[in-house]
Write a protein that holds these residues in place. Sequence first.
Motif, mmCIF file in Angstrom:
data_model
loop_
_atom_site.group_PDB
_atom_site.id
_atom_site.type_symbol
_atom_site.label_atom_id
_atom_site.label_comp_id
_atom_site.label_asym_id
_atom_site.label_seq_id
_atom_site.Cartn_x
_atom_site.Cartn_y
_atom_site.Cartn_z
ATOM 1 N N ASN A 1 0.840 -1.188 0.000
ATOM 2 C CA ASN A 1 0.000 0.000 0.000
ATOM 3 C C ASN A 1 0.884 1.249 0.000
ATOM 4 O OD1 ASN A 1 -1.976 1.898 0.317
ATOM 5 N ND2 ASN A 1 -3.020 0.790 1.973
ATOM 6 N N LEU A 2 0.627 2.150 -0.925
ATOM 7 C CA LEU A 2 1.422 3.372 -1.048
ATOM 8 C C LEU A 2 1.280 4.255 0.186
ATOM 9 C CD1 LEU A 2 3.334 4.783 -2.923
ATOM 10 C CD2 LEU A 2 1.405 5.909 -4.010
ATOM 11 N N ILE A 3 0.132 4.236 0.826
ATOM 12 C CA ILE A 3 -0.088 5.027 2.043
ATOM 13 C C ILE A 3 0.872 4.573 3.142
ATOM 14 C CG2 ILE A 3 -1.765 5.551 3.846
ATOM 15 C CD1 ILE A 3 -2.387 6.930 1.241
ATOM 16 N N VAL A 4 1.105 3.277 3.242
ATOM 17 C CA VAL A 4 2.018 2.753 4.260
ATOM 18 C C VAL A 4 3.428 3.263 4.011
ATOM 19 C CG1 VAL A 4 3.050 0.643 5.192
ATOM 20 C CG2 VAL A 4 0.614 0.715 4.677
ATOM 21 N N LEU A 5 3.872 3.274 2.766
ATOM 22 C CA LEU A 5 5.203 3.778 2.437
ATOM 23 C C LEU A 5 5.344 5.257 2.732
ATOM 24 C CD1 LEU A 5 5.923 1.906 -0.904
ATOM 25 C CD2 LEU A 5 6.806 1.407 1.364
ATOM 26 N N VAL A 6 4.322 6.032 2.410
ATOM 27 C CA VAL A 6 4.351 7.470 2.673
ATOM 28 C C VAL A 6 4.379 7.722 4.185
ATOM 29 C CG1 VAL A 6 3.030 9.612 2.466
ATOM 30 C CG2 VAL A 6 3.287 8.109 0.487
ATOM 31 N N ALA A 7 3.590 6.978 4.938
ATOM 32 C CA ALA A 7 3.577 7.146 6.394
ATOM 33 C C ALA A 7 4.934 6.778 6.998
ATOM 34 C CB ALA A 7 2.474 6.294 7.005
ATOM 35 N N PHE A 8 5.552 5.709 6.501
ATOM 36 C CA PHE A 8 6.867 5.308 6.994
ATOM 37 C C PHE A 8 7.911 6.379 6.693
ATOM 38 C CE2 PHE A 8 10.978 3.170 6.401
ATOM 39 C CZ PHE A 8 11.137 2.650 7.674
ATOM 40 N N ALA A 9 7.907 6.900 5.463
ATOM 41 C CA ALA A 9 8.856 7.950 5.084
ATOM 42 C C ALA A 9 8.642 9.203 5.925
ATOM 43 C CB ALA A 9 8.727 8.278 3.595
ATOM 44 N N ALA A 10 7.390 9.569 6.161
ATOM 45 C CA ALA A 10 7.100 10.742 6.991
ATOM 46 C C ALA A 10 7.586 10.527 8.421
ATOM 47 C CB ALA A 10 5.611 11.047 6.972
ATOM 48 N N GLY A 11 7.426 9.326 8.938
ATOM 49 C CA GLY A 11 7.906 9.019 10.288
ATOM 50 C C GLY A 11 9.415 9.121 10.397
ATOM 51 N N VAL A 12 10.129 8.600 9.409
ATOM 52 C CA VAL A 12 11.595 8.654 9.422
ATOM 53 C C VAL A 12 12.079 10.096 9.321
ATOM 54 C CG1 VAL A 12 13.666 8.040 8.109
ATOM 55 C CG2 VAL A 12 11.922 6.321 8.552
ATOM 56 N N ILE A 13 11.473 10.874 8.444
ATOM 57 C CA ILE A 13 11.896 12.269 8.266
ATOM 58 C C ILE A 13 11.609 13.086 9.518
ATOM 59 C CG2 ILE A 13 11.414 14.383 6.970
ATOM 60 C CD1 ILE A 13 11.048 12.535 4.497
ATOM 61 N N SER A 14 10.443 12.898 10.133
ATOM 62 C CA SER A 14 10.135 13.670 11.338
ATOM 63 C C SER A 14 11.034 13.258 12.494
ATOM 64 C CB SER A 14 8.662 13.521 11.710
ATOM 65 O OG SER A 14 8.371 12.189 12.065
ATOM 66 N N ARG A 15 11.358 11.980 12.599
ATOM 67 C CA ARG A 15 12.266 11.521 13.655
ATOM 68 C C ARG A 15 13.662 12.130 13.468
ATOM 69 N NH1 ARG A 15 13.289 9.353 18.706
ATOM 70 N NH2 ARG A 15 15.150 8.084 18.593
ATOM 71 N N LYS A 16 14.126 12.202 12.216
ATOM 72 C CA LYS A 16 15.438 12.782 11.946
ATOM 73 C C LYS A 16 15.465 14.257 12.338
ATOM 74 C CE LYS A 16 18.966 13.375 8.457
ATOM 75 N NZ LYS A 16 19.414 13.076 7.114
ATOM 76 N N ARG A 17 14.416 14.983 12.013
ATOM 77 C CA ARG A 17 14.353 16.400 12.387
ATOM 78 C C ARG A 17 14.343 16.560 13.900
ATOM 79 N NH1 ARG A 17 10.243 20.032 9.463
ATOM 80 N NH2 ARG A 17 11.727 21.549 10.218
ATOM 81 N N TRP A 18 13.623 15.691 14.602
ATOM 82 C CA TRP A 18 13.558 15.772 16.051
ATOM 83 C C TRP A 18 14.922 15.470 16.670
ATOM 84 C CZ3 TRP A 18 14.065 12.060 19.972
ATOM 85 C CH2 TRP A 18 13.700 12.504 21.248
ATOM 86 N N VAL A 19 15.610 14.446 16.160
ATOM 87 C CA VAL A 19 16.929 14.076 16.689
ATOM 88 C C VAL A 19 17.924 15.204 16.459
ATOM 89 C CG1 VAL A 19 18.893 12.524 16.304
ATOM 90 C CG2 VAL A 19 16.611 11.586 16.564
#
Length: 146
Positions: free
Chosen positions: A12-30
């Motif tokens: 599901n493309l939504i799952v990939l987009v959600a995963f990418a958004a999670g990784v990017i937001s975590r990187k910004r937070w770190v």
Amino acid sequence: MLIALLAVLGVNLIVLVAFAAGVISRKRWVQRRPGVFRGVIRVASGEVDGLRPKWGRGYGHWVRDILVWTKAPFLFRNELVPTDRLDEQRPARTDEVKRLGDHPGVIRVTADGATVEVAARAEDTELLLGPYPKPADATAARSGRV
């Protein structure tokens, strides 16, 4: 092409987009935490859980005398390295570490009988040293001038 292949496989493309958004937001937070430096880490001798003898990328910050290392690429795991003392601070040798600027610095710390090396950009030298005094401060402290 890649999206079509993933659709055929049932991803599901939504799952990939959600995963990418999670990784990017975590990187910004770190990256935005106070005292964080980008660098590489390795175990020079001995054994430390979660770390390898090869250089591994990530972000580090100090909490008292404990190095908290957030491992790249997904930044979901933190490794805690309780350190005993600073053994050495030196500039990195040519081709020792890559993608850390022109003159990265390396520190060697002792952690429960193991030796761990951490490297960071020259601009992050103060953050890299963490709780340990700079070499000039260490000599002044030993001579009683502080």
